[in-house]
Write an enzyme that holds these catalytic residues in place. Structure first.
Site, PDB file in Angstrom:
ATOM      1  N   GLU A 103       0.972  -0.963   0.038  1.00  0.00           N
ATOM      2  CA  GLU A 103       0.372   0.200  -0.104  1.00  0.00           C
ATOM      3  C   GLU A 103       0.737   1.338   0.146  1.00  0.00           C
ATOM      4  O   GLU A 103       1.847   1.095   0.462  1.00  0.00           O
ATOM      5  CB  GLU A 103      -1.013  -0.025   1.298  1.00  0.00           C
ATOM      6  CG  GLU A 103      -2.069  -0.939   1.339  1.00  0.00           C
ATOM      7  CD  GLU A 103      -3.218  -1.121   1.802  1.00  0.00           C
ATOM      8  OE1 GLU A 103      -2.796  -0.457   3.060  1.00  0.00           O
ATOM      9  OE2 GLU A 103      -3.991  -1.958   1.825  1.00  0.00           O
ATOM     10  N   GLU A 137      -1.920 -10.304  -5.504  1.00  0.00           N
ATOM     11  CA  GLU A 137      -1.935 -11.729  -7.186  1.00  0.00           C
ATOM     12  C   GLU A 137      -1.494 -10.547  -7.852  1.00  0.00           C
ATOM     13  O   GLU A 137      -0.346 -11.380  -8.536  1.00  0.00           O
ATOM     14  CB  GLU A 137      -3.205 -11.333  -8.031  1.00  0.00           C
ATOM     15  CG  GLU A 137      -3.971 -11.884  -6.558  1.00  0.00           C
ATOM     16  CD  GLU A 137      -5.211 -10.555  -5.492  1.00  0.00           C
ATOM     17  OE1 GLU A 137      -4.673  -9.916  -5.335  1.00  0.00           O
ATOM     18  OE2 GLU A 137      -6.240 -10.671  -5.071  1.00  0.00           O
TER      19      GLU A 137
HETATM   20  N1  THU Z   1      -6.471  -6.058  -2.471  1.00  0.00           N
HETATM   21  C1  THU Z   1      -5.595  -7.191  -2.684  1.00  0.00           C
HETATM   22  O1  THU Z   1      -4.140  -7.479  -2.973  1.00  0.00           O
HETATM   23  N2  THU Z   1      -6.082  -7.886  -3.996  1.00  0.00           N
HETATM   24  C2  THU Z   1      -7.063  -7.942  -4.168  1.00  0.00           C
HETATM   25  O2  THU Z   1      -8.035  -8.646  -4.781  1.00  0.00           O
HETATM   26  C3  THU Z   1      -8.313  -6.605  -3.817  1.00  0.00           C
HETATM   27  C4  THU Z   1      -7.416  -6.078  -2.944  1.00  0.00           C
HETATM   28  C5  THU Z   1      -5.704  -5.102  -1.456  1.00  0.00           C
HETATM   29  C6  THU Z   1      -5.017  -3.872  -2.233  1.00  0.00           C
HETATM   30  C7  THU Z   1      -4.944  -2.977  -0.734  1.00  0.00           C
HETATM   31  O3  THU Z   1      -4.067  -2.749  -0.130  1.00  0.00           O
HETATM   32  C8  THU Z   1      -6.261  -4.352   0.297  1.00  0.00           C
HETATM   33  O4  THU Z   1      -6.550  -5.092  -0.457  1.00  0.00           O
HETATM   34  C9  THU Z   1      -7.360  -3.372   0.405  1.00  0.00           C
HETATM   35  O5  THU Z   1      -7.871  -2.788  -0.728  1.00  0.00           O
END
Ligand code: THU
Length: 145
Positions: free
Chosen positions: A49, A60
């Site tokens: 993030e 992913e």
């Molecule tokens: N996130 C993922 O890593 N993969 C997904 O398919 C959906 C969301 C992450 C992005 C962010 O860091 C957190 O989950 C909340 O959205």
């Protein structure tokens, strides 16, 4: 989890190990992913993030880009994905966001090889998908360009 093959369980365990490496101070939603190539090699990733929220990168895609950047010539065969929401228990497997589905689709198209997807959350239940086409119907890909 018990019904999985040893290889698939190992792949999911690799994804689970990534959960604690996620950098998710804003959402507290950790995502771990592990991609296995046709030659058996595993490449991992976790969500990363940023205080500038749109820059956040899903776990992913970190795993897929890690695999493709290191072994561009070898098809990705399976992708295990798991999550840990630090704020609540989520029993039902969570499936990848639309952007990640599109990226999985890109690598299927690149090597003309389906990518199996394994999904697990806090519960023991694992969903197995044969291809991203199951969750991205009528997808857009390079065949149209
Ligand atoms: N996130 C993922 O890593 N993969 C997904 O398919 C959906 C969301 C992450 C992005 C962010 O860091 C957190 O989950 C909340 O959205």
């Amino acid at each position: 989890m018990e019904e999985m093959s040893n290889d698939d369980r190992q792949l999911m365990l690799s994804a689970i190990a990534q959960l604690e490496k996620a950098y998710a101070p804003y959402s507290q939603f950790h995502v771990g992913a592990a991609a296995r190539l046709l030659n058996g090699e595993i490449f991992v990733g976790s969500n990363q993030e940023n205080a500038s929220y749109p820059l956040c990168m899903c776990g992913e895609r970190v795993a897929l880009y890690n695999a493709a950047a290191n072994k561009p010539e070898i098809p990705i065969e399976s992708l295990a994905i798991t999550i840990k929401n630090q704020k609540s228990i989520i029993d039902k497997p969570v499936s990848p966001c639309g952007a990640c589905r599109q990226v999985i689709s890109e690598y299927e198209f690149r090597h003309n090889h389906k990518i199996r997807i394994l999904l697990k959350s806090d519960g023991d239940e694992v969903y197995e998908l044969d291809s991203v086409a199951d969750i991205l119907p009528l997808g857009f890909n390079g065949s149209f360009l």
